[in-house]
Write a protein that holds these residues in place. Structure first.
Motif, PDB file in Angstrom:
ATOM      1  N   MET A 262     -15.800   7.206  -1.492  1.00 31.53           N
ATOM      2  CA  MET A 262     -15.231   6.913  -2.806  1.00 31.53           C
ATOM      3  C   MET A 262     -13.756   6.549  -2.697  1.00 31.53           C
ATOM      4  SD  MET A 262     -14.806   9.606  -5.962  1.00 31.53           S
ATOM      5  CE  MET A 262     -13.613  10.591  -5.020  1.00 31.53           C
ATOM      6  N   VAL A 263     -13.044   7.196  -1.787  1.00 37.68           N
ATOM      7  CA  VAL A 263     -11.595   6.993  -1.682  1.00 37.68           C
ATOM      8  C   VAL A 263     -11.230   5.554  -1.336  1.00 37.68           C
ATOM      9  CG1 VAL A 263      -9.481   7.723  -0.515  1.00 37.68           C
ATOM     10  CG2 VAL A 263     -11.214   9.422  -1.137  1.00 37.68           C
ATOM     11  N   PRO A 264     -11.767   4.968  -0.249  1.00 38.74           N
ATOM     12  CA  PRO A 264     -11.410   3.565   0.035  1.00 38.74           C
ATOM     13  C   PRO A 264     -11.879   2.600  -1.044  1.00 38.74           C
ATOM     14  CG  PRO A 264     -13.169   4.311   1.496  1.00 38.74           C
ATOM     15  CD  PRO A 264     -12.644   5.524   0.809  1.00 38.74           C
ATOM     16  N   GLN A 265     -12.913   2.960  -1.796  1.00 40.42           N
ATOM     17  CA  GLN A 265     -13.397   2.075  -2.842  1.00 40.42           C
ATOM     18  C   GLN A 265     -12.396   1.903  -3.983  1.00 40.42           C
ATOM     19  OE1 GLN A 265     -16.698   0.258  -3.445  1.00 40.42           O
ATOM     20  NE2 GLN A 265     -15.965   0.214  -1.344  1.00 40.42           N
ATOM     21  N   VAL A 266     -11.639   2.937  -4.274  1.00 39.46           N
ATOM     22  CA  VAL A 266     -10.693   2.855  -5.394  1.00 39.46           C
ATOM     23  C   VAL A 266      -9.284   2.497  -4.931  1.00 39.46           C
ATOM     24  CG1 VAL A 266     -11.991   4.475  -6.802  1.00 39.46           C
ATOM     25  CG2 VAL A 266     -10.230   5.348  -5.278  1.00 39.46           C
ATOM     26  N   TRP A 267      -9.141   2.078  -3.689  1.00 36.19           N
ATOM     27  CA  TRP A 267      -7.826   1.709  -3.146  1.00 36.19           C
ATOM     28  C   TRP A 267      -7.630   0.208  -3.301  1.00 36.19           C
ATOM     29  CZ3 TRP A 267      -6.180   2.669   2.651  1.00 36.19           C
ATOM     30  CH2 TRP A 267      -4.791   2.491   2.759  1.00 36.19           C
ATOM     31  N   PRO A 268      -6.832  -0.261  -4.260  1.00 35.04           N
ATOM     32  CA  PRO A 268      -6.678  -1.703  -4.501  1.00 35.04           C
ATOM     33  C   PRO A 268      -6.161  -2.471  -3.283  1.00 35.04           C
ATOM     34  CG  PRO A 268      -5.791  -0.438  -6.338  1.00 35.04           C
ATOM     35  CD  PRO A 268      -6.091   0.539  -5.250  1.00 35.04           C
ATOM     36  N   TRP A 269      -5.241  -1.888  -2.534  1.00 38.15           N
ATOM     37  CA  TRP A 269      -4.689  -2.581  -1.371  1.00 38.15           C
ATOM     38  C   TRP A 269      -5.791  -2.904  -0.360  1.00 38.15           C
ATOM     39  CZ3 TRP A 269      -4.581  -1.597   3.866  1.00 38.15           C
ATOM     40  CH2 TRP A 269      -3.712  -2.375   4.624  1.00 38.15           C
TER      41      TRP A 269
ATOM     42  N   PHE B   1       0.816  -1.210   0.000  1.00 38.11           N
ATOM     43  CA  PHE B   1       0.000   0.000   0.000  1.00 38.11           C
ATOM     44  C   PHE B   1       0.852   1.263   0.000  1.00 38.11           C
ATOM     45  CE2 PHE B   1       0.944  -0.372   4.470  1.00 38.11           C
ATOM     46  CZ  PHE B   1       0.974   0.921   4.932  1.00 38.11           C
ATOM     47  N   TRP B   2       2.045   1.208   0.596  1.00 38.86           N
ATOM     48  CA  TRP B   2       2.865   2.411   0.666  1.00 38.86           C
ATOM     49  C   TRP B   2       3.530   2.719  -0.663  1.00 38.86           C
ATOM     50  CZ3 TRP B   2       7.822   0.965  -0.487  1.00 38.86           C
ATOM     51  CH2 TRP B   2       8.177  -0.349  -0.230  1.00 38.86           C
ATOM     52  N   ARG B   3       3.423   1.806  -1.646  1.00 34.00           N
ATOM     53  CA  ARG B   3       3.981   2.072  -2.961  1.00 34.00           C
ATOM     54  C   ARG B   3       2.914   2.566  -3.943  1.00 34.00           C
ATOM     55  NH1 ARG B   3       7.793  -2.458  -5.291  1.00 34.00           N
ATOM     56  NH2 ARG B   3       7.971  -0.810  -6.852  1.00 34.00           N
ATOM     57  N   ARG B   4       1.771   2.894  -3.436  1.00 32.89           N
ATOM     58  CA  ARG B   4       0.713   3.519  -4.249  1.00 32.89           C
ATOM     59  C   ARG B   4       0.527   4.952  -3.746  1.00 32.89           C
ATOM     60  NH1 ARG B   4      -1.942  -0.112  -7.404  1.00 32.89           N
ATOM     61  NH2 ARG B   4      -1.788  -2.313  -6.828  1.00 32.89           N
ATOM     62  N   PRO B   5       1.444   5.827  -4.091  1.00 34.54           N
ATOM     63  CA  PRO B   5       1.413   7.175  -3.497  1.00 34.54           C
ATOM     64  C   PRO B   5       0.226   8.018  -3.927  1.00 34.54           C
ATOM     65  CG  PRO B   5       3.043   7.048  -5.253  1.00 34.54           C
ATOM     66  CD  PRO B   5       2.557   5.649  -5.026  1.00 34.54           C
ATOM     67  N   TRP B   6      -0.484   7.619  -4.977  1.00 39.19           N
ATOM     68  CA  TRP B   6      -1.590   8.437  -5.452  1.00 39.19           C
ATOM     69  C   TRP B   6      -2.766   8.458  -4.476  1.00 39.19           C
ATOM     70  CZ3 TRP B   6      -6.042   5.669  -5.848  1.00 39.19           C
ATOM     71  CH2 TRP B   6      -5.920   4.284  -5.977  1.00 39.19           C
TER      72      TRP B   6
END
Length: 227
Positions: free
Chosen positions: A86-93, A25-30
């Motif tokens: 919406m934010v947690p929904q688009v978080w793949p991790w 998760f820490w490598r998805r800075p967006w």
């Protein structure tokens, strides 16, 4: 010796070689700037209406429709919940490691969209003329893509579910486009006719977001979709 050869074959097998590596998760800075942008937008959009009498609100009650202001508050409140979930929904991790949280926030998002969109369908008819058609189209597409995402998810068609929900998130996120665009224009000291800006702000952000999502879906079409 046989065991060593079997181990080597397993390590070099096509299935193992093509297995996608999981990104921490820490490598998805967006996700962090997205969360900051959403929280800041929802705060600046909702704060002027909190604890303020109707007569002092940024958008005044409509004299020809008594339910205008209450429905506007419902739209703003539910829209705020939709933006935040919406934010947690688009978080793949989060989806991969905490699927239950993904499902719960998804259900909250769906309910918030239904409430906010339904209120918007009524409020939009009493909105200022510039951008009215764009706002109506945005709302209809938002409700339609979210409903399609819910239906395909129930049918466990996760590829289409991902597609429609990304469309829905793109439309929801487009609300930030006009707000941040206005901030940039004000910082640069550029004055724009309100009518032209109203029309542009109700069309360009959500249509542009949908085009970006479509490009992203085409680019990632070969990636496996997990339920």
């Amino acid at each position: 010796m046989t065991s060593t050869l079997e181990d080597e074959a397993e390590r070099t097998s096509p299935e193992r070689a093509e297995a996608p590596a999981r990104t921490p998760f820490w490598r998805r800075p967006w996700i962090v700037p997205l969360a900051v942008a959403v929280v800041f937008y929802t705060y600046t959009a909702a704060e002027p209406f909190v604890g303020v009498p109707e007569a002092q609100a940024p958008l005044q009650p409509h004299p020809g429709f008594g339910l205008y202001y209450p429905l506007l508050m419902v739209h703003i409140g539910a829209g705020t919940v939709a933006m935040l979930t919406m934010v947690p929904q688009v978080w793949p991790w989060l989806h991969r490691h905490h699927p239950k949280v993904h499902r719960v926030t998804g259900q909250v998002y769906l309910l918030a969209v239904l409430v906010a969109g339904s209120a918007a369908l009524v409020v939009v008819w009493w909105a200022p003329q510039p951008g009215k058609v764009g706002a109506l189209c945005l709302t209809v597409f938002w409700l339609a893509t979210t409903a399609a995402g819910y239906w395909t998810g129930r049918r466990e068609d996760y590829e289409k579910h991902r597609r429609y929900m990304l469309y829905s998130f793109a439309i929801a996120a487009s609300n930030m486009g006009g707000a941040y665009g206005l901030m940039v224009l004000e910082l640069l000291g550029i004055s724009v006719d309100p009518a032209y800006f109203g029309e542009a702000a109700r069309w360009i952000p959500w249509v542009g977001d949908l085009m970006l999502v479509q490009w992203w879906l085409h680019r990632t079409a070969r990636r496996p979709v997990r339920g």
